[in-house]
Design an enzyme around this catalytic site. Structure first.
Site, PDB file in Angstrom:
ATOM      1  N   HIS A 144      16.399 -28.352  18.017  1.00  0.00           N
ATOM      2  CA  HIS A 144      15.937 -28.510  19.398  1.00  0.00           C
ATOM      3  C   HIS A 144      17.013 -28.123  20.421  1.00  0.00           C
ATOM      4  O   HIS A 144      16.700 -27.903  21.587  1.00  0.00           O
ATOM      5  CB  HIS A 144      15.424 -29.930  19.639  1.00  0.00           C
ATOM      6  CG  HIS A 144      16.480 -30.978  19.749  1.00  0.00           C
ATOM      7  ND1 HIS A 144      16.841 -31.794  18.708  1.00  0.00           N
ATOM      8  CD2 HIS A 144      17.257 -31.359  20.785  1.00  0.00           C
ATOM      9  CE1 HIS A 144      17.780 -32.636  19.096  1.00  0.00           C
ATOM     10  NE2 HIS A 144      18.061 -32.393  20.360  1.00  0.00           N
TER      11      HIS A 144
ATOM     12  N   ASP B 184      15.097 -30.470  11.852  1.00  0.00           N
ATOM     13  CA  ASP B 184      15.771 -30.340  13.141  1.00  0.00           C
ATOM     14  C   ASP B 184      17.224 -29.885  12.979  1.00  0.00           C
ATOM     15  O   ASP B 184      18.140 -30.439  13.581  1.00  0.00           O
ATOM     16  CB  ASP B 184      15.718 -31.660  13.917  1.00  0.00           C
ATOM     17  CG  ASP B 184      16.119 -31.482  15.386  1.00  0.00           C
ATOM     18  OD1 ASP B 184      15.984 -30.355  15.898  1.00  0.00           O
ATOM     19  OD2 ASP B 184      16.572 -32.463  16.000  1.00  0.00           O
TER      20      ASP B 184
ATOM     21  N   SER C 233      23.380 -34.394  20.811  1.00  0.00           N
ATOM     22  CA  SER C 233      22.587 -33.835  19.717  1.00  0.00           C
ATOM     23  C   SER C 233      23.331 -32.678  19.053  1.00  0.00           C
ATOM     24  O   SER C 233      23.797 -31.765  19.725  1.00  0.00           O
ATOM     25  CB  SER C 233      21.239 -33.342  20.244  1.00  0.00           C
ATOM     26  OG  SER C 233      20.460 -34.412  20.706  1.00  0.00           O
TER      27      SER C 233
END
Length: 403
Positions: free
Chosen positions: A135, A165, A248
């Site tokens: 993402h 992911d 992230s």
């Protein structure tokens, strides 16, 4: 001691009468007084009658008077946490996602859509490889990687895996000095230290937060196609180390300075604090390897589109699927891809798969998890019902065309 008369004579005049005896007495008194003070000060200090910072040192000879303020004292703050951070911090980078702007509102210019973090895990053949989240790089027209020393490099996307992911980005290695060491996540214990390193909010590179492993084996639903039905249950590490937007793709590190997870997400609710998640290192390693080599994850492929049997009414179970009343768990095959392993094995639409290798299957999620434990080329025993008749077949798994 001298005195002067009113007529300003140049020499001193000797005092008359008993003045010499007076001077002698004064001198003796001064000596006795000094001795009294000398012996009484330690005694007073021992009785607590003098302040702790009292000193009898004399400034006239260049000494310094003691005080309660300590200057220039060096404190050793090195510990296991600082050592762990020192081993890994320079391997964590910023990953900037730059996208092509819409012509009518941005003049077609490229705009930064967001930023995240990444971890340098390998350096080979003049290239360095960075793992981050899918993402973070999704829909990017261009990727820019900023090293811990501020050096900016062009990033090239090697591959992505939306299911887990994860993504791998390649950069020129000439400026890269350090590579992260990956540890094992299989033996993590709740309560052991966990350190998150990343780039929160895109403005605080190399930020460090410390916490513990809250749980080593949580599961999180993943809905890739956003249809409201989970496509996967990702196994993740839960930690209370702060993971903010921009973290992230960064590193979750153990006390030895080894990467045990790739930070991925947090529960962002006003009443929730300290619940973040990371992809375990042991789960990430084979995916990273496939993305680097092939640009995609080589997962085994069956070739069916299933729905849960639980969504089918009892009427259609009997009239359409013709299932025995004893069959109440499984997945209904809604479509079969031509020339797929399922097609070659004779599985057809409206068949109901109930078991993989002797284990019951109750949902598409369970089917997928059982399938992904296998490797391309493995053989799988499938139990299913076709028009009410129970059948068994062995299927040789092929490679999934796209992750």
């Amino acid at each position: 001691m001298g005195y002067y008369d009113d007529d300003h004579e140049s020499g001193p005049k000797r005092q008359k009468g008993n003045r010499g005896g007076f001077l002698l007495a004064a001198l003796v008194g001064a000596i006795l007084g000094g001795l009294l003070i000398l012996f009484s000060v330690p005694a007073l200090g021992g009785m607590g009658l003098l302040p702790e910072n009292y000193s009898s040192s004399n400034n006239n000879n260049g000494g310094t008077e003691e005080s309660g303020i300590t200057k220039n004292v060096k404190v050793n703050v090195t510990n296991n946490v600082t050592d762990a951070v020192a081993k890994t911090r320079d391997t964590v980078v910023e990953v900037l996602n730059i996208q092509q702007g819409q012509f009518w509102n941005q003049g077609g210019k490229q705009q930064a859509a967001g930023s995240g973090s990444g971890v340098i895990y390998k350096k080979e053949g003049g290239k360095a490889y960075i793992v981050t989240n899918n993402h973070v790089v999704k829909d990017a027209s261009r990727l820019e990687v900023t090293l811990s020393n501020g050096t900016k490099l062009k990033g090239t996307l090697r591959g992505t895996d939306p299911l887990m992911d994860l993504a791998v980005v390649e950069v020129d290695a000439s400026k890269v000095k350090k590579v992260a060491q990956f540890g094992s996540s299989s033996s993590l214990k709740p309560g052991e230290p966990a350190i998150a390193i990343g780039n929160p909010l895109g403005t605080f590179p190399g930020s460090v937060t410390e916490g513990v492993v809250s749980s080593a084996d949580r599961t999180m639903p993943v809905d890739i196609d956003e249809d409201g039905n989970p496509d996967w249950q990702a196994e993740v590490i839960q930690t209370d180390a702060a993971i903010n937007p921009g973290n992230s793709g960064g590193a979750l590190v153990n006390i030895a300075g080894q990467v045990i997870g790739i930070n991925s997400s947090k529960i962002a609710q006003e009443e929730v604090e300290g619940i973040g998640f990371a992809i375990p290192a042991d789960t990430a390693k084979p995916i990273i390897s496939d993305l680097e080599k092939y640009g995609e994850v080589k997962r085994p492929f069956l070739g069916v589109g299933p729905i849960p049997l639980s969504q089918v009414s009892s009427y259609h179970r009997q009239t359409t699927l013709k299932l025995p009343s004893s069959v109440n768990s499984g997945v209904v095959v809604m479509d079969v891809e031509p020339l797929s392993p399922a097609d070659r094995a004779g599985i057809k639409e409206m068949d109901v798969i109930t078991e993989f290798d002797g284990k019951k299957i109750g949902s598409p999620l369970e089917l997928r998890k059982a399938l992904y434990k296998k490797k391309v080329g493995d053989k799988l025993d499938i139990t299913y019902y076709s028009k009410g008749k129970k059948k068994n077949v062995t299927v040789k798994l092929a490679m999934q065309k796209s992750s």
